[in-house]
Scaffold this motif. Structure first.
Motif, PDB file in Angstrom:
ATOM      1  N   ASN A 378       9.176 -20.693  24.409  1.00 22.46           N
ATOM      2  CA  ASN A 378       7.935 -21.250  24.958  1.00 22.46           C
ATOM      3  C   ASN A 378       7.405 -22.384  24.094  1.00 22.46           C
ATOM      4  N   SER A 379       8.306 -22.963  23.264  1.00 21.49           N
ATOM      5  CA  SER A 379       7.927 -24.038  22.329  1.00 21.49           C
ATOM      6  C   SER A 379       6.761 -23.618  21.439  1.00 21.49           C
ATOM      7  N   ARG A 380       6.820 -22.371  21.004  1.00 21.12           N
ATOM      8  CA  ARG A 380       5.839 -21.847  20.048  1.00 21.12           C
ATOM      9  C   ARG A 380       6.404 -21.951  18.636  1.00 21.12           C
ATOM     10  N   ILE A 381       5.549 -22.199  17.676  1.00 15.02           N
ATOM     11  CA  ILE A 381       5.991 -22.318  16.286  1.00 15.02           C
ATOM     12  C   ILE A 381       6.131 -20.937  15.648  1.00 15.02           C
ATOM     13  N   ARG A 382       6.978 -20.875  14.618  1.00  8.97           N
ATOM     14  CA  ARG A 382       7.172 -19.613  13.897  1.00  8.97           C
ATOM     15  C   ARG A 382       6.052 -19.408  12.875  1.00  8.97           C
ATOM     16  N   PRO A 383       5.765 -18.128  12.548  1.00  3.70           N
ATOM     17  CA  PRO A 383       4.671 -17.830  11.615  1.00  3.70           C
ATOM     18  C   PRO A 383       5.009 -18.134  10.167  1.00  3.70           C
ATOM     19  N   ALA A 384       4.006 -18.020   9.331  1.00  7.52           N
ATOM     20  CA  ALA A 384       4.192 -18.071   7.885  1.00  7.52           C
ATOM     21  C   ALA A 384       4.590 -16.689   7.377  1.00  7.52           C
ATOM     22  N   GLU A 385       5.124 -16.664   6.140  1.00  9.32           N
ATOM     23  CA  GLU A 385       5.461 -15.410   5.468  1.00  9.32           C
ATOM     24  C   GLU A 385       4.793 -15.393   4.096  1.00  9.32           C
ATOM     25  N   VAL A 386       4.323 -14.208   3.713  1.00  4.23           N
ATOM     26  CA  VAL A 386       3.629 -14.022   2.441  1.00  4.23           C
ATOM     27  C   VAL A 386       4.229 -12.810   1.728  1.00  4.23           C
ATOM     28  N   LEU A 387       4.439 -12.916   0.437  1.00  2.00           N
ATOM     29  CA  LEU A 387       4.902 -11.800  -0.381  1.00  2.00           C
ATOM     30  C   LEU A 387       3.785 -11.391  -1.328  1.00  2.00           C
ATOM     31  N   VAL A 388       3.409 -10.111  -1.305  1.00  2.00           N
ATOM     32  CA  VAL A 388       2.422  -9.586  -2.246  1.00  2.00           C
ATOM     33  C   VAL A 388       3.187  -8.982  -3.418  1.00  2.00           C
ATOM     34  N   ILE A 389       3.035  -9.587  -4.586  1.00  2.00           N
ATOM     35  CA  ILE A 389       3.770  -9.158  -5.769  1.00  2.00           C
ATOM     36  C   ILE A 389       2.841  -9.183  -6.974  1.00  2.00           C
ATOM     37  N   ASN A 390       2.834  -8.089  -7.723  1.00  2.00           N
ATOM     38  CA  ASN A 390       1.955  -7.946  -8.882  1.00  2.00           C
ATOM     39  C   ASN A 390       0.497  -8.192  -8.511  1.00  2.00           C
ATOM     40  N   GLY A 391       0.110  -7.704  -7.328  1.00  2.00           N
ATOM     41  CA  GLY A 391      -1.280  -7.803  -6.892  1.00  2.00           C
ATOM     42  C   GLY A 391      -1.712  -9.167  -6.420  1.00  2.00           C
ATOM     43  N   GLU A 392      -0.750 -10.092  -6.247  1.00  2.00           N
ATOM     44  CA  GLU A 392      -1.071 -11.456  -5.828  1.00  2.00           C
ATOM     45  C   GLU A 392      -0.305 -11.800  -4.557  1.00  2.00           C
ATOM     46  N   ALA A 393      -0.981 -12.411  -3.605  1.00  2.00           N
ATOM     47  CA  ALA A 393      -0.349 -12.819  -2.352  1.00  2.00           C
ATOM     48  C   ALA A 393       0.165 -14.249  -2.496  1.00  2.00           C
ATOM     49  N   LYS A 394       1.479 -14.414  -2.299  1.00  2.00           N
ATOM     50  CA  LYS A 394       2.098 -15.727  -2.469  1.00  2.00           C
ATOM     51  C   LYS A 394       2.754 -16.171  -1.157  1.00  2.00           C
ATOM     52  N   LEU A 395       2.483 -17.402  -0.759  1.00  2.71           N
ATOM     53  CA  LEU A 395       3.114 -17.973   0.426  1.00  2.71           C
ATOM     54  C   LEU A 395       4.593 -18.219   0.127  1.00  2.71           C
ATOM     55  N   ILE A 396       5.493 -17.626   0.932  1.00  2.00           N
ATOM     56  CA  ILE A 396       6.927 -17.796   0.697  1.00  2.00           C
ATOM     57  C   ILE A 396       7.619 -18.509   1.867  1.00  2.00           C
ATOM     58  N   ARG A 397       6.902 -18.798   2.924  1.00  2.00           N
ATOM     59  CA  ARG A 397       7.386 -19.690   3.975  1.00  2.00           C
ATOM     60  C   ARG A 397       6.175 -20.260   4.695  1.00  2.00           C
ATOM     61  N   ARG A 398       6.111 -21.579   4.793  1.00  2.00           N
ATOM     62  CA  ARG A 398       4.967 -22.180   5.464  1.00  2.00           C
ATOM     63  C   ARG A 398       5.073 -21.981   6.970  1.00  2.00           C
ATOM     64  N   ARG A 399       3.934 -22.023   7.630  1.00  2.00           N
ATOM     65  CA  ARG A 399       3.907 -21.958   9.086  1.00  2.00           C
ATOM     66  C   ARG A 399       4.511 -23.241   9.655  1.00  2.00           C
TER      67      ARG A 399
END
Length: 414
Positions: A378-399
């Motif tokens: 449907n020509s929709r974009i894929r989501p972002a991905e976030v990894l929570v490590i050592n109590g911190e949320a880190k972006l690991i793939r941009r939207r």
């Protein structure tokens, strides 16, 4: 299974910071699952090979490598990702199915362990390499095991592996080219609930292994059942570990030397680590049902529609259990893309704390075969991905954005 936070960070806080739809992974859960598998097989020389098709994000691969987990790949692209994550050739197993031989050559030349799954490639490999490169052979043990027919891989009609009944043909090719077969492999399927299917397959492989003189490895694949809801039946890992370890050690004694026991878990390591966050676009009250329409669909999480898979779904914005209702959770794709399938594989409703427009609707078990199977349908974009490590949320793939939709398009005059 309603976990409203990950390592102390509220799901709603993550949704606000990174927007939705959003995949969030808990590094602690992945590390915990690695430990469970190691503890279950502590009496044998075990090697864990992450079946990375479950989730190929580079940060996930690096986390696996940091914790001593090696990797199993099924394509040249996954092979390149493994190398980018820091794996060396010998730490990579290439387990393709029905690929062209040039892919096998590519993997062999960088030093990956090759898993051969049909007689044609076995002969081609033997003809090219003889005994200069060792290989594994994927055997189909004719065992039924797994959650449903779409995820069973060892039964007689499966496309995977060389039938155990073709042992004589295998041995003939191995002898003809003086091949060095360093391992036998099998994979029963996914969501195997008890030890029976594993032990049946292991017994068949270990019996066959007596006819191969150069073995270093017995690879029993993966497929351990994970929990999808409270009270769910899972593979009893302690029981499985005890039974298989005993059989393996007895075989090694009979074989005359110790071997390595390999497993290739994918879903077991990452499924429960993932939570998929969506936003309720609208609550649509119908005379028969009430629909929660979220800002995602089968383009982002296709397992319910593809497999009839169950994912626990809850309202992360409302922790008040005193008022609940039955909702059918659906997506925004121009298809019947229902998320709320029952454990029996039927479209159904979920009882949730009252849902209002704008609430964050969370879906559990989103770490495996979710983002990795996503698309731009449907020509929709894929989501972002976030990894929570050592109590911190880190972006690991941009939207993604609209440029990603057009990235490989070539316009021509028409």
């Amino acid at each position: 299974m309603h976990y409203y936070d990950i390592q102390g960070i509220q799901l709603t806080e993550l949704a606000e910071k990174f927007d939705t739809p959003l995949y969030v992974y808990d590094a602690n859960k992945i590390i915990e699952k690695i430990g469970i598998l190691r503890d279950s097989f502590k009496d044998v020389n075990i090697k864990i090979k992450y079946a990375c098709k479950a989730n190929t994000n580079l940060s996930i691969l690096k986390l696996m490598r940091k914790h001593g987990v090696e990797i199993d790949v099924v394509s040249p692209e996954e092979l390149r990702l493994a190398l980018m994550a820091g794996y060396e050739g010998a730490q990579i197993t290439f387990t393709p199915s029905g690929v062209s031989f040039d892919e096998i050559e590519l993997a062999a030349e960088i030093g990956a362990r090759i898993n051969l799954d049909n007689l044609d490639v076995l002969e081609a490999f033997g003809k090219l390499y003889g005994n200069k490169k060792g290989a594994l052979i994927r055997i189909k043990p004719h065992v039924f095991g797994g959650g449903n027919e779409k995820i069973m891989t060892a039964h007689p009609e499966s496309k995977f592996g060389i039938s155990i009944h073709q042992k004589d043909q295998i041995l003939e090719i191995v002898k003809k080219y003086d091949m060095k077969i360093i391992g036998l492999h099998q994979h029963t399927g996914s969501d195997v609930k008890n030890a029976d299917a594993f032990t049946q397959a292991a017994s068949a492989i270990l019996e066959m292994a007596k006819d191969f003189k150069d073995l270093e490895i017995i690879d029993l694949g993966g497929g351990f059942k994970v929990a999808y809801k409270d009270g769910d039946i899972t593979t009893n890992m302690a029981e499985l570990g005890a039974v298989l370890s005993s059989a393996f050690l007895n075989f090694c004694q009979e074989y005359g030397r110790p071997l390595q026991l390999w497993f290739e878990p994918g879903k077991f390591l990452v499924s429960e680590a993932g939570t998929f966050l969506t936003t309720a676009n609208t609550v649509k009250k119908d005379p028969i049902k009430t629909f929660v329409c979220v800002n995602s669909g089968l383009n982002h999480l296709g397992r319910p529609m593809m497999y009839g898979a169950y994912h626990d779904i809850f309202n992360a914005s409302n922790q008040d259990d005193s008022q609940q209702d039955d909702y059918r959770v659906v997506g925004y794709i121009c298809e019947t893309d229902t998320f709320s399938w029952s454990a029996e594989g039927q479209q159904s409703e979920r009882r949730m704390n009252t849902v209002n427009k704008g609430d964050i609707i969370a879906m559990k078990n989103a770490g495996a075969y979710c983002f990795s199977m996503s698309s731009q349908y449907n020509s929709r974009i894929r989501p972002a991905e976030v990894l929570v490590i050592n109590g911190e949320a880190k972006l690991i793939r941009r939207r993604e954005n609209f440029d990603d939709i057009l990235r490989n398009t070539v316009e021509v005059d028409v």
